[in-house]
Write a protein that holds these residues in place. Structure first.
Motif, PDB file in Angstrom:
ATOM      1  N   ALA B   9       0.783  -1.174   0.096  1.00 53.68           N
ATOM      2  CA  ALA B   9       0.078   0.075   0.236  1.00 53.68           C
ATOM      3  C   ALA B   9       0.889   1.313   0.040  1.00 53.68           C
ATOM      4  N   TYR B  10       2.029   1.196   0.698  1.00 58.96           N
ATOM      5  CA  TYR B  10       2.838   2.231   1.006  1.00 58.96           C
ATOM      6  C   TYR B  10       3.546   2.892  -0.316  1.00 58.96           C
ATOM      7  N   PHE B  11       3.990   1.744  -1.127  1.00 56.47           N
ATOM      8  CA  PHE B  11       4.775   1.790  -2.429  1.00 56.47           C
ATOM      9  C   PHE B  11       3.714   2.085  -3.579  1.00 56.47           C
ATOM     10  N   SER B  12       2.578   1.762  -3.501  1.00 61.74           N
ATOM     11  CA  SER B  12       1.703   1.496  -4.515  1.00 61.74           C
ATOM     12  C   SER B  12       1.531   3.077  -5.107  1.00 61.74           C
ATOM     13  N   PRO B  13       1.299   2.920  -6.572  1.00 62.92           N
ATOM     14  CA  PRO B  13       0.877   4.353  -7.221  1.00 62.92           C
ATOM     15  C   PRO B  13      -0.307   4.852  -6.765  1.00 62.92           C
ATOM     16  N   GLU B  14      -1.074   3.983  -6.343  1.00 61.35           N
ATOM     17  CA  GLU B  14      -2.443   4.501  -5.802  1.00 61.35           C
ATOM     18  C   GLU B  14      -2.360   4.596  -4.429  1.00 61.35           C
ATOM     19  N   LYS B  15      -1.177   5.185  -3.924  1.00 54.44           N
ATOM     20  CA  LYS B  15      -1.042   5.437  -2.408  1.00 54.44           C
ATOM     21  C   LYS B  15      -2.144   6.228  -1.953  1.00 54.44           C
ATOM     22  N   LYS B  16      -2.387   7.407  -2.577  1.00 52.41           N
ATOM     23  CA  LYS B  16      -3.340   8.419  -2.154  1.00 52.41           C
ATOM     24  C   LYS B  16      -4.855   7.832  -2.013  1.00 52.41           C
ATOM     25  N   LEU B  17      -5.085   7.147  -2.967  1.00 55.96           N
ATOM     26  CA  LEU B  17      -6.394   6.336  -2.734  1.00 55.96           C
ATOM     27  C   LEU B  17      -6.385   5.460  -1.861  1.00 55.96           C
ATOM     28  N   HIS B  18      -5.490   4.648  -1.595  1.00 60.89           N
ATOM     29  CA  HIS B  18      -5.207   3.601  -0.394  1.00 60.89           C
ATOM     30  C   HIS B  18      -5.483   4.474   0.979  1.00 60.89           C
ATOM     31  N   THR B  19      -4.793   5.647   1.056  1.00 55.81           N
ATOM     32  CA  THR B  19      -4.918   6.298   2.352  1.00 55.81           C
ATOM     33  C   THR B  19      -6.328   6.912   2.379  1.00 55.81           C
ATOM     34  N   SER B  20      -6.904   7.448   1.350  1.00 54.88           N
ATOM     35  CA  SER B  20      -8.087   7.988   1.563  1.00 54.88           C
ATOM     36  C   SER B  20      -9.250   6.974   1.968  1.00 54.88           C
ATOM     37  N   LEU B  21      -8.943   5.951   1.290  1.00 47.63           N
ATOM     38  CA  LEU B  21     -10.098   4.740   1.510  1.00 47.63           C
ATOM     39  C   LEU B  21      -9.948   4.290   3.150  1.00 47.63           C
ATOM     40  N   LYS B  22      -8.645   4.359   3.548  1.00 47.82           N
ATOM     41  CA  LYS B  22      -8.300   3.815   4.987  1.00 47.82           C
ATOM     42  C   LYS B  22      -9.025   4.715   5.887  1.00 47.82           C
ATOM     43  N   ASN B  23      -8.936   6.146   5.680  1.00 44.27           N
ATOM     44  CA  ASN B  23      -9.646   7.081   6.416  1.00 44.27           C
ATOM     45  C   ASN B  23     -11.054   6.981   6.153  1.00 44.27           C
ATOM     46  N   ILE B  24     -11.636   6.877   5.174  1.00 45.07           N
ATOM     47  CA  ILE B  24     -13.134   6.809   5.061  1.00 45.07           C
ATOM     48  C   ILE B  24     -13.545   5.426   5.622  1.00 45.07           C
ATOM     49  N   LEU B  25     -13.047   4.378   5.148  1.00 41.98           N
ATOM     50  CA  LEU B  25     -13.665   3.008   5.577  1.00 41.98           C
ATOM     51  C   LEU B  25     -13.108   2.507   6.800  1.00 41.98           C
ATOM     52  N   GLY B  26     -11.846   2.832   7.205  1.00 44.55           N
ATOM     53  CA  GLY B  26     -11.578   2.254   8.405  1.00 44.55           C
ATOM     54  C   GLY B  26     -10.714   0.925   8.292  1.00 44.55           C
ATOM     55  N   PHE B  27     -10.527   0.544   6.922  1.00 47.46           N
ATOM     56  CA  PHE B  27      -9.662  -0.506   6.598  1.00 47.46           C
ATOM     57  C   PHE B  27      -9.158  -0.452   5.217  1.00 47.46           C
ATOM     58  N   TYR B  28      -7.810  -1.080   5.208  1.00 47.65           N
ATOM     59  CA  TYR B  28      -7.238  -1.012   3.701  1.00 47.65           C
ATOM     60  C   TYR B  28      -7.938  -2.112   2.863  1.00 47.65           C
ATOM     61  N   PRO B  29      -8.112  -1.609   1.477  1.00 44.52           N
ATOM     62  CA  PRO B  29      -8.997  -2.543   0.720  1.00 44.52           C
ATOM     63  C   PRO B  29      -7.870  -3.539   0.291  1.00 44.52           C
ATOM     64  N   ASP B  30      -8.236  -4.898  -0.177  1.00 40.45           N
ATOM     65  CA  ASP B  30      -7.489  -5.783  -0.675  1.00 40.45           C
ATOM     66  C   ASP B  30      -7.301  -5.638  -2.288  1.00 40.45           C
ATOM     67  N   ASN B  31      -8.512  -5.676  -2.860  1.00 42.84           N
ATOM     68  CA  ASN B  31      -8.328  -5.354  -4.330  1.00 42.84           C
ATOM     69  C   ASN B  31      -8.631  -4.191  -4.670  1.00 42.84           C
ATOM     70  N   ILE B  32      -7.686  -3.169  -4.777  1.00 45.69           N
ATOM     71  CA  ILE B  32      -8.176  -1.671  -5.185  1.00 45.69           C
ATOM     72  C   ILE B  32      -8.842  -1.255  -6.361  1.00 45.69           C
ATOM     73  N   SER B  33      -8.387  -2.331  -7.243  1.00 45.86           N
ATOM     74  CA  SER B  33      -9.029  -1.951  -8.554  1.00 45.86           C
ATOM     75  C   SER B  33     -10.558  -1.936  -8.455  1.00 45.86           C
ATOM     76  N   LEU B  34     -11.119  -2.808  -7.517  1.00 47.92           N
ATOM     77  CA  LEU B  34     -12.660  -2.580  -7.386  1.00 47.92           C
ATOM     78  C   LEU B  34     -13.234  -1.188  -6.957  1.00 47.92           C
ATOM     79  N   TYR B  35     -12.165  -0.698  -5.872  1.00 45.93           N
ATOM     80  CA  TYR B  35     -12.654   0.735  -5.338  1.00 45.93           C
ATOM     81  C   TYR B  35     -12.399   1.686  -6.445  1.00 45.93           C
TER      82      TYR B  35
END
Lengths: 240, 240
Positions: B9-35
């Motif tokens: 998640a940290y090195f992913s190019p979608e890091k920003k989306l990962h972080t936003s989703l963690k903040n909004i959802l309370g969890f890290y997604p597994d399959n980011i492409s779905l989100y």
């Protein structure tokens, strides 16, 4: 199944229901009272509180929704390149009242339904489909979503639904409506509000009346199509 | 979360989306492409096959159904002595387009939506609510039903829905319809087909027209009530 459950099932006064359910469902229920409730039509229900009956209607509400989600998931994965319009249309054919009645008969649920025949002249046609929906509600509460999902996939969709037929068949709402009206002994009429042949833009405007009340409305260039659309409207409104 | 996922998640190019989703959802997604898909409005989607776009509409179809089931389960358990008519009415208020738009705004989903603003003059009002439904579809596929259920209960219903308000508030369909028509810049008219004051049985018969086409129809002794009913009819047909 743990031994103590088998023993309980064997000596239970509901042994017959237990056995029937095992045959139909492929598993022994944990909470048998949910299944008894699922098969109790409102005509055989008692008031448990002012205005509230111990009938299967609440379970039907829940089960209907569970089936909708399981079918949505199934279609989503089966048709990865179809749009949501296609998925919606397929689902509405797979979960129609007629389809649920058929499934209930194939499962033999009609033999388990508890109804008071004195309360209605002829049994309402939806009684079996409603019991099927309530049964899914009971399975969902008793065993959880995943279990209910597997049951619907393995014991219903894969066995009792011909997906090719569902995909190709257009629903004939007019026939469906007329069949219902005849069964329920209702007077109906397709009333032409605007006759398309006499006006410049040629749109037919129709009302569909049941016992004098408008239950469907449609307009279309083709009178035949307008009748289909008015019937579809009525089927939705009357939950046929 | 396992370390390898955190690193990814940290090195992913979608890091920003990962972080936003963690903040909004309370969890890290597994399959980011779905989100990512869940937040892609059709205006920003590309064709992936003839007639099929990689927009969030399919996920919306799925998520809408999952929300419906979770809410049905919630209401079933919360109101053990209410009949299915009450449950149905409560659910339709809890899962209305307006409510889903509100929830999406409260979660801050509007900031994640990918849309092409050139394609529409003003953003359709439902774009946020649709993304919320699609997000639930993504969570369901990514993490399963139970997880999606917990998310809806703990992060939506318990936090963003005032159940007392839902229970007491009657939906004003006329206001809802007019608000939509003004936002979408549609011409509309409540057309009196039969004026109840001039006929013996005193029923008002109304059509509600949008850009000249009938989208709602109703009859009632009270003109005000007939307008509400015609608006409700239109809201259902137009999916407002």
């Amino acid at each position: 199944m743990p031994v103590h459950k088998k023993i309980r099932a064997y000596f239970s006064p509901e042994k017959k229901l237990h056995t029937s359910l095992k045959n139909i469902l492929g598993f022994y229920p944990d909470n048998i009272s949910l299944y008894k409730l699922a098969f109790r039509h409102s005509s055989a229900a008692k008031n448990i509180k002012k205005g509230v009956k111990d009938s299967n209607e609440r379970l039907e509400f829940l089960g209907d929704s569970v089936i909708g989600t399981v079918v949505a998931d199934y279609l989503f994965k089966k048709f990865p390149y179809k749009d949501e319009g296609f998925l919606t249309k397929m689902r509405s054919k797979m979960v129609s009242r007629a389809k649920h009645n058929q499934i209930a008969m194939k499962l033999g649920l009609n033999q388990l339904i508890e109804a008071n025949n004195d309360r209605f002249g002829s049994k309402p046609s939806s009684i079996n489909g409603d019991a099927y929906e309530a049964l899914i509600g009971a399975i969902y509460l008793d065993k959880g979503y995943k279990f209910a999902q597997k049951f619907i996939l393995n014991r219903i969709i894969n066995v009792h639904i011909d997906m090719d037929e569902v995909e190709t068949k257009e629903v004939d709402f007019k026939s469906k409506f007329i069949e219902w009206a005849q069964k329920e002994k209702k007077e109906f009429e397709y009333e032409t509000v605007v006759d398309g042949t006499t006006v410049p833009d040629k749109q037919f405007v129709l009302n569909l009346l049941v016992d004098g009340e408008i239950v469907g409305h449609a307009q279309h260039l083709s009178k035949k199509r307008a009748e289909q659309l008015a019937s579809e409207d009525a089927c939705k409104k009357l939950d046929i």
